[in-house]
Write a protein that holds these residues in place. Sequence first.
Motif, PDB file in Angstrom:
ATOM      1  N   TYR A   1       0.839  -1.214   0.025  1.00 26.40           N
ATOM      2  CA  TYR A   1      -0.168   0.044   0.105  1.00 26.40           C
ATOM      3  C   TYR A   1       1.018   1.107   0.010  1.00 26.40           C
ATOM      4  O   TYR A   1       0.334   2.327  -0.279  1.00 26.40           O
ATOM      5  CB  TYR A   1      -1.011  -0.017   1.018  1.00 26.40           C
ATOM      6  N   TYR A   2       2.144   1.012   0.568  1.00 32.65           N
ATOM      7  CA  TYR A   2       2.887   2.458   0.324  1.00 32.65           C
ATOM      8  C   TYR A   2       3.051   2.743  -1.319  1.00 32.65           C
ATOM      9  O   TYR A   2       3.240   3.834  -1.478  1.00 32.65           O
ATOM     10  CB  TYR A   2       4.306   2.044   0.808  1.00 32.65           C
ATOM     11  N   LEU A   3       2.821   1.852  -1.909  1.00 35.07           N
ATOM     12  CA  LEU A   3       2.973   1.963  -3.475  1.00 35.07           C
ATOM     13  C   LEU A   3       1.703   3.147  -3.762  1.00 35.07           C
ATOM     14  O   LEU A   3       1.873   3.842  -4.489  1.00 35.07           O
ATOM     15  CB  LEU A   3       3.052   0.967  -4.413  1.00 35.07           C
ATOM     16  N   THR A   4       0.709   2.560  -3.138  1.00 39.24           N
ATOM     17  CA  THR A   4      -0.563   3.477  -3.528  1.00 39.24           C
ATOM     18  C   THR A   4      -0.335   4.727  -2.930  1.00 39.24           C
ATOM     19  O   THR A   4      -0.687   5.878  -3.572  1.00 39.24           O
ATOM     20  CB  THR A   4      -1.897   2.887  -2.669  1.00 39.24           C
ATOM     21  N   GLY A   5       0.090   5.195  -1.617  1.00 35.60           N
ATOM     22  CA  GLY A   5       0.573   6.321  -1.471  1.00 35.60           C
ATOM     23  C   GLY A   5       1.477   7.163  -2.382  1.00 35.60           C
ATOM     24  O   GLY A   5       1.279   8.308  -2.685  1.00 35.60           O
ATOM     25  N   LEU A   6       2.439   6.474  -2.899  1.00 39.05           N
ATOM     26  CA  LEU A   6       3.541   7.065  -3.719  1.00 39.05           C
ATOM     27  C   LEU A   6       2.891   7.444  -4.965  1.00 39.05           C
ATOM     28  O   LEU A   6       3.026   8.534  -5.577  1.00 39.05           O
ATOM     29  CB  LEU A   6       4.628   5.822  -4.006  1.00 39.05           C
ATOM     30  N   LEU A   7       1.621   6.580  -5.431  1.00 38.20           N
ATOM     31  CA  LEU A   7       0.883   7.147  -6.727  1.00 38.20           C
ATOM     32  C   LEU A   7       0.214   7.997  -6.437  1.00 38.20           C
ATOM     33  O   LEU A   7      -0.042   8.925  -7.546  1.00 38.20           O
ATOM     34  CB  LEU A   7       0.118   5.837  -7.108  1.00 38.20           C
TER      35      LEU A   7
ATOM     36  N   ALA B   1       0.954  17.113   1.573  1.00 40.93           N
ATOM     37  CA  ALA B   1       1.450  17.039   3.080  1.00 40.93           C
ATOM     38  C   ALA B   1       0.891  15.902   3.744  1.00 40.93           C
ATOM     39  O   ALA B   1       1.610  15.095   4.788  1.00 40.93           O
ATOM     40  CB  ALA B   1       1.092  18.236   3.723  1.00 40.93           C
ATOM     41  N   VAL B   2      -0.512  15.723   3.872  1.00 40.09           N
ATOM     42  CA  VAL B   2      -1.137  14.858   4.637  1.00 40.09           C
ATOM     43  C   VAL B   2      -0.768  13.106   4.125  1.00 40.09           C
ATOM     44  O   VAL B   2      -0.426  12.396   4.821  1.00 40.09           O
ATOM     45  CB  VAL B   2      -2.437  14.439   4.498  1.00 40.09           C
TER      46      VAL B   2
ATOM     47  N   MET C   1       2.678   8.561   5.283  1.00 37.98           N
ATOM     48  CA  MET C   1       3.550   7.395   5.029  1.00 37.98           C
ATOM     49  C   MET C   1       4.806   7.553   5.657  1.00 37.98           C
ATOM     50  O   MET C   1       5.215   6.542   6.170  1.00 37.98           O
ATOM     51  CB  MET C   1       3.879   7.720   3.465  1.00 37.98           C
ATOM     52  N   ILE C   2       5.333   8.923   6.064  1.00 34.61           N
ATOM     53  CA  ILE C   2       6.588   8.898   6.855  1.00 34.61           C
ATOM     54  C   ILE C   2       6.281   8.284   8.070  1.00 34.61           C
ATOM     55  O   ILE C   2       6.979   7.692   9.018  1.00 34.61           O
ATOM     56  CB  ILE C   2       6.827  10.432   6.948  1.00 34.61           C
ATOM     57  N   TYR C   3       5.069   8.618   8.726  1.00 35.98           N
ATOM     58  CA  TYR C   3       4.697   8.387  10.123  1.00 35.98           C
ATOM     59  C   TYR C   3       4.563   7.072  10.199  1.00 35.98           C
ATOM     60  O   TYR C   3       5.219   6.235  11.144  1.00 35.98           O
ATOM     61  CB  TYR C   3       3.236   9.099  10.480  1.00 35.98           C
ATOM     62  N   THR C   4       3.928   6.197   9.494  1.00 32.70           N
ATOM     63  CA  THR C   4       3.495   4.760   9.437  1.00 32.70           C
ATOM     64  C   THR C   4       4.976   4.111   9.243  1.00 32.70           C
ATOM     65  O   THR C   4       5.273   3.001   9.663  1.00 32.70           O
ATOM     66  CB  THR C   4       2.659   4.352   8.323  1.00 32.70           C
ATOM     67  N   LEU C   5       5.927   4.696   8.135  1.00 35.62           N
ATOM     68  CA  LEU C   5       7.047   3.744   7.960  1.00 35.62           C
ATOM     69  C   LEU C   5       8.017   4.140   9.228  1.00 35.62           C
ATOM     70  O   LEU C   5       8.704   3.080   9.323  1.00 35.62           O
ATOM     71  CB  LEU C   5       7.963   4.621   6.941  1.00 35.62           C
ATOM     72  N   ALA C   6       7.907   5.252   9.833  1.00 37.78           N
ATOM     73  CA  ALA C   6       8.856   5.555  10.992  1.00 37.78           C
ATOM     74  C   ALA C   6       8.376   4.590  12.404  1.00 37.78           C
ATOM     75  O   ALA C   6       9.504   4.024  12.962  1.00 37.78           O
ATOM     76  CB  ALA C   6       9.054   7.086  11.335  1.00 37.78           C
TER      77      ALA C   6
END
Lengths: 502, 290
Positions: free
Chosen positions: A104-110, A368-369, A374-379
């Motif tokens: 799903y990070y790919l979804t965020g990236l898209l 930004a959101v 993404m950054i929060y969940t990755l961290a």
Amino acid sequence: MTQLEELVRQSEVKAAPPPAPPGGDDIDEIPLYAARRKIYPQSVQGTFRRIKWIVLLVTLGIYYILPFVRWDRGPNAPSQAVLIDFPNRRFYFFFIELWPQEVYYLTGLLILAAIGLFLMNALAGRVWCGYLCPQTVWTDLYMAIERFTEGDRREHMKRESQPWTVETYARKGAKHFLWLMVAWWTGGAWVLYFADAPTLVKDLATGNAPFVAYAWIGILTVTTYTLAGHMREQVCLYMCPWPRIQAALTDEYALNVTYRYDRGEPRMSAKKAEQLKAQGERVGDCVDCLQCVHVCPTGIDIRQGSQLGCIQCGLCIDACNTIMAKLGRPRNLIAYDTDLNIKERLEGRPSTYKPIRWRTALYAAIIAVAGGIMIYTLATRGSEGISVIHDRNPMFVRLSDGSLRNGYTIRIVNKQLKSRDFVIAVDGLPSTLIDFVGLPPRADGRQLVAVGPDQTKEVRILVTDYSNTPPAASTSVLFSLIDVNSGEVAQVRDHFFGPEGK
Amino acid sequence: MAEEHKQIDALTGTATTGHEWDGLRELNTPLPRWWLWTFYLTIIWSIGYWVVYPAWPLVTNATQGLFGYHSRAAVVEDINALHAMRGPMMQQLATASTAEIAASPQLIDFARAQGRVAFADNCAPCHGAGGGGAKGYPNLNDDDWLWGGKLADIEQTIRYGVRSGNDKGHQGNMPPFKDVLKPAEMSSVADYVRSLSGLSTEAGVDLKAGQKVFADNCAVCHGDAGKGNREVGAPNLTDKIWLYGSDKATIVQGLQQGRGGVMPVWEGRLSEPAIKALAVYVYGFGGGEK
């Protein structure tokens, strides 16, 4: 009609001089298929050309060099900074390691890519097309090679109009050879992202690489050579959806490469302009030198207004500025500007550029959101994971003593490079008992699930509710996966089903 | 003729087709020629296909193609490759006992995977895709077993069936009591049986009378306490699980006409490894007894 309105009307009509219809004057002989009008873009120098060279060097540099960048992840893990490891189903990007479960990070990236494109468009039109699009970057490189081997516009056209000599063939041969070399290396760099690059280079050279690697190099070689060498602007005109989408997304505040017809019209030669000026008549700054058309990589005339074929690379701005400098006239007859501004100036108001608008603020907020999440969940993501699938057939089982049992298939993820022991707890039912199918308890009586290093394990568990009060049709339960050594916990919610209304 | 109305559009300089609708004229913009060449290219590609792959149907056969490709042969090849890959494990399944299979971490995973497919193909029509059963067809997930729920029991049942006509299969019928018991007796014994598993009984029913009918007629198979008997497949009547249903009408119907579900013999129809894999897989549903 005011004088200015008349001027605008005139310029609009003049902006579209009717070209000769295809197939000559006889309109009954229009061909069924139109041949491509070959474009010989002329070299140009200036600010935007310089920006394009820098972007080209940076983007292609990243593309070709990135697979060789190393990143130490410890033993038993690949040391390539960016690696798409299909056999082991891992994606590595510097310090980030993604599993298939996290696609799903790919979804965020898209989402980020799409909204980023929208924001770029709202601020400065199709800058993506002009500077960053791979089609533009590779085509630009191919055109540079073409100018290097076949000469600039005039030389190239002249040579093609005359009978071909050995030199013509030699130059063309050199061009296609260099094109193919670039295409080949483009395909070569592509496959390096999918395996350890230095090893794969060695294997490719010695003929030991897997067939699929050679196949992909072949495919990428053919597509690069065809798209960047032969299709060029036709990709933008016929194949790419973005010009159509962009046309629907753009507004009057977005910057576009714009011919300032309020300043340029009426066009005339410099000499005639001097004469008329002396007589006190109004003259435009455009001398109809066609430099803006000759340098255009898609072969359009920007003076016809914003159009689908314009990728807004700004090369016409550089070309026009060169001419304006020679004529001693002010620069930026063609510039990044808006049609709105031209109308404002015609009506005597100052031109403005408003980068902060509702539209851009909204795009920026979405970026930004999405980026923040993404950054929060990755961290904050843990090194373990649990996913639960409820048995669907049967949904629940009644045991002989009347208690209810549900079955679940649980997948446990261990992202650490060492084997770990986990316990599973289920909360939300009055009294529960958990059975692990085919997993006997250990000697100390505990039922632990061992998951190997960097692996997943699937276990089936049976959850029995022994309470005398049968649960409702559906009860929310919480599955907790606990590392018995570190105490790290991963949780996921699912449901416990029972007979309805009983 | 539309031809006569063809003209050059003033604004774009493009010729029109001559078609006009309410003053709107259609521009004649030819397709790009590369489009045409792409089309030709696909035709050339298809000719290559005709030559190298089977393509043209003839009277009794078809052109064979230069590659010698045959879809049937490709399937056979794939199947053979699969058999070759699974061969050693299949051999172990065939020779090991179900207990040995269950004790081996490698074999049990393989057996479960094999069993899942065999179950879906052969057992799911009666027992449901997940072994949930149906009316008259036992739920294999629960802890109630008519003929035993140990690995060996399950294997035996699968191998020889129930009332299948095979000598080694499970035997035992619930006979019809239509001509033996009076309606009132059947009614009272049905209520008594319901009371055994804690179900409600009709008001004013004489359970003592039902108990007597039970002791005289049913206890021989179901046991004095109604706990059932696996030797003859008589169900435990004191638990909460009812193969055909627990309502009184269903019980009376069972008394009248008898019960005797059949499970076919699978030995000979399924391979040796498949039967063992099925036993292990069914055991793993969660109802298997230690």
